[in-house]
Design a protein around this motif. Structure first.
Motif, short mmCIF file in Angstrom:
data_model
loop_
_atom_site.label_atom_id
_atom_site.label_comp_id
_atom_site.label_asym_id
_atom_site.label_seq_id
_atom_site.Cartn_x
_atom_site.Cartn_y
_atom_site.Cartn_z
N PHE A 138 -11.99 9.19 -24.09
CA PHE A 138 -11.66 8.60 -22.80
C PHE A 138 -11.01 9.67 -21.94
O PHE A 138 -9.89 10.10 -22.19
CB PHE A 138 -10.71 7.40 -22.97
CG PHE A 138 -10.39 6.72 -21.67
CD1 PHE A 138 -11.36 6.00 -21.00
CD2 PHE A 138 -9.13 6.82 -21.13
CE1 PHE A 138 -11.07 5.38 -19.80
CE2 PHE A 138 -8.83 6.20 -19.93
CZ PHE A 138 -9.79 5.49 -19.26
N LEU A 139 -11.75 10.17 -20.95
CA LEU A 139 -11.28 11.24 -20.08
C LEU A 139 -10.77 10.66 -18.77
O LEU A 139 -11.55 10.14 -17.96
CB LEU A 139 -12.40 12.25 -19.82
CG LEU A 139 -12.93 12.96 -21.05
CD1 LEU A 139 -14.15 13.80 -20.71
CD2 LEU A 139 -11.84 13.81 -21.68
N LEU A 140 -9.47 10.74 -18.59
CA LEU A 140 -8.87 10.25 -17.36
C LEU A 140 -9.31 11.11 -16.18
O LEU A 140 -9.37 12.33 -16.29
CB LEU A 140 -7.35 10.30 -17.45
CG LEU A 140 -6.69 9.33 -18.40
CD1 LEU A 140 -5.24 9.71 -18.62
CD2 LEU A 140 -6.79 7.92 -17.86
N ASP A 141 -9.59 10.47 -15.06
CA ASP A 141 -9.87 11.20 -13.83
C ASP A 141 -8.57 11.84 -13.35
O ASP A 141 -7.47 11.35 -13.65
CB ASP A 141 -10.41 10.26 -12.75
CG ASP A 141 -11.83 9.82 -13.02
OD1 ASP A 141 -12.56 10.53 -13.73
OD2 ASP A 141 -12.22 8.75 -12.51
N PRO A 142 -8.66 12.93 -12.59
CA PRO A 142 -7.44 13.53 -12.04
C PRO A 142 -6.65 12.50 -11.24
O PRO A 142 -7.21 11.60 -10.62
CB PRO A 142 -7.97 14.65 -11.14
CG PRO A 142 -9.29 15.00 -11.73
CD PRO A 142 -9.85 13.70 -12.25
N ILE A 143 -5.33 12.64 -11.28
CA ILE A 143 -4.43 11.70 -10.61
C ILE A 143 -3.81 12.39 -9.40
O ILE A 143 -3.36 13.54 -9.50
CB ILE A 143 -3.34 11.22 -11.58
CG1 ILE A 143 -3.99 10.44 -12.73
CG2 ILE A 143 -2.29 10.39 -10.88
CD1 ILE A 143 -3.04 10.08 -13.85
N ASP A 144 -3.76 11.68 -8.30
CA ASP A 144 -3.11 12.16 -7.09
C ASP A 144 -1.62 11.81 -7.19
O ASP A 144 -1.19 10.76 -6.73
CB ASP A 144 -3.74 11.53 -5.85
CG ASP A 144 -3.07 11.91 -4.56
OD1 ASP A 144 -2.22 12.84 -4.56
OD2 ASP A 144 -3.37 11.27 -3.52
N PHE A 145 -0.84 12.69 -7.83
CA PHE A 145 0.58 12.40 -8.04
C PHE A 145 1.34 12.32 -6.73
O PHE A 145 2.29 11.53 -6.61
CB PHE A 145 1.20 13.45 -8.97
CG PHE A 145 0.71 13.33 -10.37
CD1 PHE A 145 1.13 12.30 -11.19
CD2 PHE A 145 -0.18 14.25 -10.89
CE1 PHE A 145 0.67 12.17 -12.49
CE2 PHE A 145 -0.65 14.14 -12.19
CZ PHE A 145 -0.22 13.10 -12.99
N ALA A 146 0.94 13.08 -5.73
CA ALA A 146 1.59 13.01 -4.42
C ALA A 146 1.35 11.63 -3.80
O ALA A 146 2.26 11.04 -3.22
CB ALA A 146 1.08 14.10 -3.50
N GLY A 147 0.14 11.10 -3.95
CA GLY A 147 -0.16 9.77 -3.44
C GLY A 147 0.60 8.69 -4.17
O GLY A 147 1.11 7.74 -3.56
N VAL A 148 0.69 8.81 -5.51
CA VAL A 148 1.46 7.83 -6.30
C VAL A 148 2.92 7.88 -5.89
O VAL A 148 3.56 6.85 -5.66
CB VAL A 148 1.29 8.10 -7.82
CG1 VAL A 148 2.23 7.23 -8.63
CG2 VAL A 148 -0.15 7.89 -8.25
#
Length: 170
Positions: A138-148
């Motif tokens: 299960f490969l997580l997509d990149p996360i927009d930490f700035a958006g979160v």
């Protein structure tokens, strides 16, 4: 090109520029849980694709030695109409040394930049554990930490640094 010691504008000759920096001193798995409640039946590739629910949390706290601990909590729950497929939860931590960052800028560095450093390693752990559980990685997509971070800040859930040593973003 010359070999002169010309200092940047506004800086005395011979003075070094103080550049902000973030160093990862340690990385570790704080907590890892993988549940495969319907094994081996869930391992059959028949039926519709499972519905995946993802969760992301970032937390940080200062330490007495001037370093910072940052935790990235990732969770993924896969389920089909007939029940759960798997549930993985990972708290991946790091110890960071942060230099040259203004106190007002420290919270976004801890809750955006530090998790960005940790994410590739946490992503690999989740891929490995789901693969070891009998599923495709299960490969997580990149996360927009700035958006979160911005969304949580807008909701008023991010703690203010002046309130204490714990910085959270749930």
């Amino acid at each position: 090109m010359t070999d002169t010691d010309a200092a940047p504008e506004g800086q005395p000759n011979g003075a070094e520029a103080f550049v902000p920096g973030v160093r990862i001193l340690a990385q570790f798995i704080r907590d890892l849980s993988f549940e495969n409640p319907r094994a081996p039946d869930a391992l059959r590739g028949t039926g519709p694709q499972p519905q995946i629910d993802l969760g992301v949390e970032m937390n940080a706290r200062g330490r007495e030695d001037g370093l910072f601990e940052v935790d990235l909590k990732l969770s993924a729950r896969a389920a089909r109409e007939d029940g759960p497929v798997f549930h993985v939860e990972l708290v991946y931590g790091g110890v960071f040394q942060i230099n040259g960052v203004a106190p007002d800028d420290l919270e976004p560095v801890l809750l955006v930049e530090c998790p960005r450093f940790l994410f590739p390693f946490a992503r690999r752990v989740i891929a490995d554990v789901t693969s070891d559980g009998g599923f495709p990685p299960f490969l997580l997509d990149p996360i927009d930490f700035a958006g979160v971070y911005a969304a949580r800040k807008a909701q008023g859930q991010a703690a203010d640094l002046s309130e204490g040593p714990v910085i959270g973003n749930a």
